[in-house]
Design an enzyme around this catalytic site. Structure first.
Site, short mmCIF file in Angstrom:
data_model
loop_
_atom_site.label_atom_id
_atom_site.label_comp_id
_atom_site.label_asym_id
_atom_site.label_seq_id
_atom_site.Cartn_x
_atom_site.Cartn_y
_atom_site.Cartn_z
N ASP A 131 32.76 -12.35 77.90
CA ASP A 131 33.66 -12.39 76.75
C ASP A 131 34.75 -11.34 76.94
O ASP A 131 34.44 -10.17 77.17
CB ASP A 131 32.85 -12.11 75.48
CG ASP A 131 33.67 -12.31 74.22
OD1 ASP A 131 34.66 -13.06 74.25
OD2 ASP A 131 33.31 -11.70 73.19
N HIS B 57 44.96 -8.94 68.06
CA HIS B 57 43.57 -8.71 67.64
C HIS B 57 43.15 -7.27 67.98
O HIS B 57 42.57 -6.57 67.13
CB HIS B 57 42.64 -9.70 68.33
CG HIS B 57 41.19 -9.46 68.06
ND1 HIS B 57 40.60 -9.74 66.85
CD2 HIS B 57 40.20 -8.96 68.84
CE1 HIS B 57 39.31 -9.42 66.89
NE2 HIS B 57 39.04 -8.95 68.10
N GLU C 166 34.66 -15.40 65.57
CA GLU C 166 35.77 -15.09 66.46
C GLU C 166 36.22 -16.40 67.07
O GLU C 166 35.47 -17.04 67.82
CB GLU C 166 35.36 -14.07 67.54
CG GLU C 166 35.09 -12.69 66.94
CD GLU C 166 34.89 -11.58 67.96
OE1 GLU C 166 34.59 -11.89 69.13
OE2 GLU C 166 35.05 -10.41 67.57
N GLU D 71 37.92 -18.50 69.65
CA GLU D 71 38.27 -18.22 71.04
C GLU D 71 38.38 -19.52 71.84
O GLU D 71 37.97 -20.58 71.39
CB GLU D 71 37.19 -17.33 71.70
CG GLU D 71 36.87 -16.08 70.88
CD GLU D 71 36.14 -15.01 71.68
OE1 GLU D 71 36.14 -15.08 72.93
OE2 GLU D 71 35.57 -14.11 71.03
N ASP E 152 32.61 -17.09 68.71
CA ASP E 152 31.76 -15.96 69.10
C ASP E 152 31.33 -15.21 67.83
O ASP E 152 31.93 -14.23 67.43
CB ASP E 152 32.56 -15.05 70.04
CG ASP E 152 31.78 -13.84 70.50
OD1 ASP E 152 30.54 -13.94 70.58
OD2 ASP E 152 32.40 -12.80 70.78
N ARG F 261 29.19 -7.65 62.20
CA ARG F 261 30.05 -6.46 62.32
C ARG F 261 29.34 -5.16 62.00
O ARG F 261 29.66 -4.12 62.59
CB ARG F 261 31.26 -6.61 61.39
CG ARG F 261 32.16 -7.79 61.68
CD ARG F 261 32.77 -7.72 63.07
NE ARG F 261 33.67 -8.85 63.30
CZ ARG F 261 34.14 -9.19 64.50
NH1 ARG F 261 33.78 -8.49 65.56
NH2 ARG F 261 34.94 -10.22 64.62
N GLN G 141 27.16 -4.41 65.01
CA GLN G 141 28.06 -4.07 66.11
C GLN G 141 28.60 -2.65 65.97
O GLN G 141 28.63 -1.87 66.93
CB GLN G 141 29.20 -5.10 66.14
CG GLN G 141 30.17 -4.95 67.29
CD GLN G 141 31.32 -5.96 67.19
OE1 GLN G 141 31.36 -6.79 66.29
NE2 GLN G 141 32.25 -5.88 68.13
N LYS H 190 26.24 -9.49 68.85
CA LYS H 190 26.92 -10.66 69.42
C LYS H 190 25.95 -11.67 70.02
O LYS H 190 26.27 -12.86 70.10
CB LYS H 190 27.84 -10.20 70.56
CG LYS H 190 28.96 -9.29 70.14
CD LYS H 190 30.08 -10.09 69.55
CE LYS H 190 31.35 -9.25 69.48
NZ LYS H 190 32.48 -10.07 69.03
N THR I 22 26.35 -17.87 70.29
CA THR I 22 27.76 -18.15 70.59
C THR I 22 27.89 -19.66 70.63
O THR I 22 27.19 -20.32 71.41
CB THR I 22 28.18 -17.55 71.94
OG1 THR I 22 27.89 -16.15 71.95
CG2 THR I 22 29.67 -17.76 72.19
N GLU J 39 39.70 -9.32 60.42
CA GLU J 39 41.15 -9.14 60.31
C GLU J 39 41.70 -9.81 59.06
O GLU J 39 42.54 -9.24 58.36
CB GLU J 39 41.83 -9.73 61.55
CG GLU J 39 41.53 -9.03 62.85
CD GLU J 39 42.01 -9.86 64.02
OE1 GLU J 39 43.17 -9.70 64.44
OE2 GLU J 39 41.23 -10.71 64.51
CA CA Z 1 34.52 -12.25 71.31
#
Ligand code: CA
Length: 388
Positions: free
Chosen positions: A100, A107, A172, A174, A206, A210, A213, A226, A230, A333
């Protein structure tokens, strides 16, 4: 798209529901899926036949092109077409290694402002190399798989360390790149080797806890926040379908080291437009063309130390976020770490994900003659933690 639509260059794995089941490779035709190995000429079909795309991926780019050309020219008979609502879509390929990246400047800057206020937005290495980490291939799941709210350690605002279901479950948005042709241990893959090794791309979500993390990542980076799941799209778009989608990446400053310098290379940026829906409402429209690092640079970087590629390796772009607030590909975000919750059109308010929430990421790419290609979707619904 109605029945009888022309081919969409989306390759995947499916099994018909009912008696004549059995996993096989397929190509999308509108809201149908074509049994690819059965529809191709027997010699070609025999070379790619299997329960998923693994054999096709491991073939040479010449065979990829032969299959692509054959698919474009096919006039499929009804016996080889299955309505999508009469099949189960499966993992399109066996994931070998999963990497990843973290390649959107917008970002990375947003996360820097949120998590390290008062410090430089970007770490000092960020514009010199595509930052990334090795993820957990065994928990990559196909679109449509429920995602159970993970538990983990986190630190409360009072400073206590507790264990329990994450309270900050995020997405996320992606784009993932799928390696077909392996490389040799000890040999770096240069920028212009990209198309010799990478078969195509798929959409990726993904999922990220938080709070877990934030507590665990110092000093070694993402781990349990994480690795619980996924999600990848059920469909892989071959690079051969993306001829109209290549664009120049953003200008780079400072200048790059030679192995990453693509100033004189073909444009390796991709003009993909993503859409993120939460419970059916569009919450973001991230533009992939703004990504600072390209997939070719990511591949060059991840092999520059001699690490070998395996067929089925998957590497994801990192969260795709654009310059505008409505283009951010994560809730951390979009809600500024939960301090500015978003109100959906149905009146519900979200900082992070609730149990029962469903996230769908779709994307399109420029196609021939001004058309837009559908890149499929990656879908996932949050189910409650077993810890209640
Ligand atoms: Ca990611």
């Amino acid at each position: 798209m109605g029945r009888g639509a022309s081919v969409t260059h989306l390759y995947g794995s499916f099994e018909p529901l009912g008696a004549d089941g059995g996993a096989r490779i397929g190509v999308r035709y509108g809201d149908q899926v074509l049994d690819l190995a059965a529809a191709l000429e027997p010699d070609l079909g025999a070379e790619v036949m299997g329960p998923n795309l693994d054999r096709l991926l491991a073939a040479r780019p010449h065979l990829w092109q032969c299959v692509f050309d054959a698919v474009a020219a096919l006039e499929p008979s009804a016996e080889h077409l299955h309505p999508l609502d009469e099949v189960r879509l499966l993992m399109p390929f066996t994931v070998a290694d999963y990497v990843d990246f973290y390649s959107s400047e917008h970002h990375a800057r947003n996360l820097g402002r949120i998590l390290r206020p008062g410090q430089p937005e970007l770490p000092p290495n960020w514009k010199h190399l595509p930052v990334g980490y090795h993820g957990r291939a065994g928990t990559v799941v196909v679109s449509g798989t429920d995602v159970r709210r993970p538990s983990g350690q986190r630190r409360t605002p009072d400073g206590d360390v507790v264990h329990g279901p994450t309270t900050r479950l995020d997405i996320e948005a992606e784009v993932g790149f799928v390696v077909g042709v392996p490389s040799t241990l000890g040999e770096a893959v240069p920028l212009d080797g990209f198309r010799d090794h990478v078969f195509g791309l798929c959409l990726v979500n993904d999922w990220s806890a938080r709070d877990v993390q934030a507590w665990e990542y110092q000093p070694l980076g993402p781990f349990l926040g994480k690795s619980f799941a996924t999600s990848v799209g059920a469909w892989v778009t071959p690079l051969a379908a993306l001829d109209a989608a290549w664009v120049a990446p953003p200008p780079r400053e400072p200048a790059l080291l030679p192995y990453l310098d693509d100033a004189t290379a073909p444009p390796y940026g991709l003009d993909l437009r993503l859409e993120v829906r939460l419970n059916g409402h569009v919450v973001a429209t991230p533009p992939f063309a703004q990504m600072y690092w390209t997939a070719a640079q990511q591949l060059a970087h991840l092999t520059v130390n001699g690490a070998s590629l395996r067929s089925g390796d998957l590497y994801a772009s990192g969260t795709v976020s654009g310059s505008e607030p409505g283009q951010r590909g994560s809730l951390i975000e979009l809600t500024w770490n939960g301090t500015e919750p978003i109100t959906l059109p149905d009146g519900t308010v979200r900082g992070f994900l609730d149990d029962g929430d469903e996230v769908v990421i779709t994307a399109t790419a420029p196609g021939p003659g001004g058309t837009r290609l559908d890149l499929g979707e990656v879908r996932g619904r949050i189910v409650a933690s077993r810890e209640g």
